[in-house]
Structures are given as C-alpha cells and as structure tokens.
Write a protein that holds these residues in place. Structure first.
Motif, PDB file in Angstrom:
ATOM      1  N   MET A  27       1.170  -0.744  -0.640  1.00 50.69           N
ATOM      2  CA  MET A  27       0.007   0.023   0.130  1.00 50.69           C
ATOM      3  C   MET A  27       0.902   1.109   0.023  1.00 50.69           C
ATOM      4  O   MET A  27       1.292   1.050   0.908  1.00 50.69           O
ATOM      5  CB  MET A  27      -0.843   0.140   0.790  1.00 50.69           C
ATOM      6  CG  MET A  27      -2.193  -1.245   1.196  1.00 50.69           C
ATOM      7  SD  MET A  27      -2.910  -1.344   0.226  1.00 50.69           S
ATOM      8  CE  MET A  27      -4.329   0.039   0.401  1.00 50.69           C
ATOM      9  N   LEU A  28       0.849   1.766  -1.084  1.00 58.05           N
ATOM     10  CA  LEU A  28       1.566   3.257  -1.153  1.00 58.05           C
ATOM     11  C   LEU A  28       0.804   4.424  -1.145  1.00 58.05           C
ATOM     12  O   LEU A  28      -0.591   4.320  -1.439  1.00 58.05           O
ATOM     13  CB  LEU A  28       2.389   3.273  -2.501  1.00 58.05           C
ATOM     14  CG  LEU A  28       3.672   2.146  -2.094  1.00 58.05           C
ATOM     15  CD1 LEU A  28       4.088   2.333  -3.806  1.00 58.05           C
ATOM     16  CD2 LEU A  28       4.679   2.060  -1.156  1.00 58.05           C
ATOM     17  N   ASP A  29       1.065   5.523  -1.040  1.00 59.47           N
ATOM     18  CA  ASP A  29       0.174   7.236  -1.099  1.00 59.47           C
ATOM     19  C   ASP A  29      -0.245   7.143  -2.443  1.00 59.47           C
ATOM     20  O   ASP A  29      -0.152   6.750  -2.602  1.00 59.47           O
ATOM     21  CB  ASP A  29       0.798   8.275  -0.074  1.00 59.47           C
ATOM     22  CG  ASP A  29       0.773   7.996   1.182  1.00 59.47           C
ATOM     23  OD1 ASP A  29       0.269   6.587   1.857  1.00 59.47           O
ATOM     24  OD2 ASP A  29       1.624   7.971   1.999  1.00 59.47           O
ATOM     25  N   ASP A  30      -1.258   7.762  -2.638  1.00 64.80           N
ATOM     26  CA  ASP A  30      -1.575   8.010  -3.830  1.00 64.80           C
ATOM     27  C   ASP A  30      -0.688   8.399  -5.264  1.00 64.80           C
ATOM     28  O   ASP A  30      -0.625   8.654  -6.074  1.00 64.80           O
ATOM     29  CB  ASP A  30      -2.941   8.439  -4.527  1.00 64.80           C
ATOM     30  CG  ASP A  30      -4.587   7.439  -3.716  1.00 64.80           C
ATOM     31  OD1 ASP A  30      -3.718   6.865  -3.694  1.00 64.80           O
ATOM     32  OD2 ASP A  30      -5.474   8.092  -3.209  1.00 64.80           O
ATOM     33  N   ASP A  31      -0.216   9.827  -3.409  1.00 62.01           N
ATOM     34  CA  ASP A  31       0.892  10.850  -4.215  1.00 62.01           C
ATOM     35  C   ASP A  31       1.585  10.683  -4.729  1.00 62.01           C
ATOM     36  O   ASP A  31       2.458  10.934  -6.142  1.00 62.01           O
ATOM     37  CB  ASP A  31       0.626  12.132  -3.152  1.00 62.01           C
ATOM     38  CG  ASP A  31       1.261  12.067  -2.122  1.00 62.01           C
ATOM     39  OD1 ASP A  31       0.644  10.968  -1.500  1.00 62.01           O
ATOM     40  OD2 ASP A  31       1.869  13.122  -1.095  1.00 62.01           O
ATOM     41  N   VAL A  32       2.031   9.467  -4.007  1.00 60.90           N
ATOM     42  CA  VAL A  32       3.455   8.740  -4.092  1.00 60.90           C
ATOM     43  C   VAL A  32       3.205   8.433  -5.420  1.00 60.90           C
ATOM     44  O   VAL A  32       4.345   7.834  -6.583  1.00 60.90           O
ATOM     45  CB  VAL A  32       3.773   8.217  -2.889  1.00 60.90           C
ATOM     46  CG1 VAL A  32       5.462   7.187  -3.507  1.00 60.90           C
ATOM     47  CG2 VAL A  32       4.598   8.430  -1.970  1.00 60.90           C
ATOM     48  N   GLU A  34       1.297   8.249  -8.156  1.00 65.11           N
ATOM     49  CA  GLU A  34       1.380   9.731  -9.278  1.00 65.11           C
ATOM     50  C   GLU A  34       2.761  10.564  -9.320  1.00 65.11           C
ATOM     51  O   GLU A  34       2.475   9.964 -10.449  1.00 65.11           O
ATOM     52  CB  GLU A  34       0.461  10.538  -8.836  1.00 65.11           C
ATOM     53  CG  GLU A  34      -0.758  10.361  -8.538  1.00 65.11           C
ATOM     54  CD  GLU A  34      -1.253   9.236 -10.494  1.00 65.11           C
ATOM     55  OE1 GLU A  34      -1.642  10.284 -11.159  1.00 65.11           O
ATOM     56  OE2 GLU A  34      -2.594   8.660  -9.710  1.00 65.11           O
ATOM     57  N   HIS A  35       3.505  10.117  -8.249  1.00 59.96           N
ATOM     58  CA  HIS A  35       4.834  11.436  -8.652  1.00 59.96           C
ATOM     59  C   HIS A  35       5.487  10.359 -10.073  1.00 59.96           C
ATOM     60  O   HIS A  35       6.427  10.487 -10.267  1.00 59.96           O
ATOM     61  CB  HIS A  35       5.751  11.438  -7.814  1.00 59.96           C
ATOM     62  CG  HIS A  35       7.101  11.636  -8.036  1.00 59.96           C
ATOM     63  ND1 HIS A  35       7.522  12.882  -8.668  1.00 59.96           N
ATOM     64  CD2 HIS A  35       8.211  11.072  -7.397  1.00 59.96           C
ATOM     65  CE1 HIS A  35       8.692  12.575  -8.294  1.00 59.96           C
ATOM     66  NE2 HIS A  35       8.704  12.033  -8.093  1.00 59.96           N
TER      67      HIS A  35
END
Length: 88
Positions: A27-32, A34-35
């Motif tokens: 599980m990774l953060d959405d902003d990570v 997207e980057h």
C-alpha cells in the motif's frame, strides 16, 4: 463457452516466472504513485521499475547507518577494551 476448449490441464498464474523477482502487494500513498507514474512516463520506463530503482539506491545508505550486526565475541570485546584503555 465452446465445447472445443479444453482447460482441464490449465494452470493458474504467471506463464514464465521472473528469476530474482517476487510479486508482493504493498500500500503506497496516492501522491507517491502519481509522482512515480508521471516521472516514469517522462523517462519512458515503468513506474514499478522506477520505484524499485529508488529503493535499491536507499539500500547502501541504510546499511551504513546503525551498528554492525555481527555478534560480539570475546576476542572482539578484548580488542575494543584494549583500544579504549590504551587511548585513556
């Protein structure tokens, strides 16, 4: 489904396993994500490949921090004590 299809000997999963690779769920953060997707698209590589490369760069830095994981033997302890006693 057509009768001429025979899946009785079929197997689930990847057809060819990749040596040295392991499939995981993380599980990774959405902003990570997207980057990495944007950066990977700009460079023409896969975002998972880019995340793997970033993690690989972090490995040597993590190994250099902290204490050595070797067990302390009597010989090592004696050597350290001699060095410390010699400097005082």
């Amino acid at each position: 489904m057509r009768k001429e299809y025979d899946f009785s000997k079929g197997k689930r999963g990847a057809v060819v396993p990749l040596p040295g690779k392991t499939r995981i769920t993380i599980m990774l953060d959405d902003d990570v994500i997207e980057h990495f997707r944007a950066a990977a698209e700009a460079q023409g590589v896969g975002y998972q490949t880019m995340i793997n490369a970033t993690l690989r760069v972090a490995l040597p830095a993590a190994k250099g921090k902290g204490s050595d994981n070797r067990p302390v033997t009597v010989d090592v302890l004696r050597k350290v004590l001699r060095e410390e006693l010699h400097t005082t």
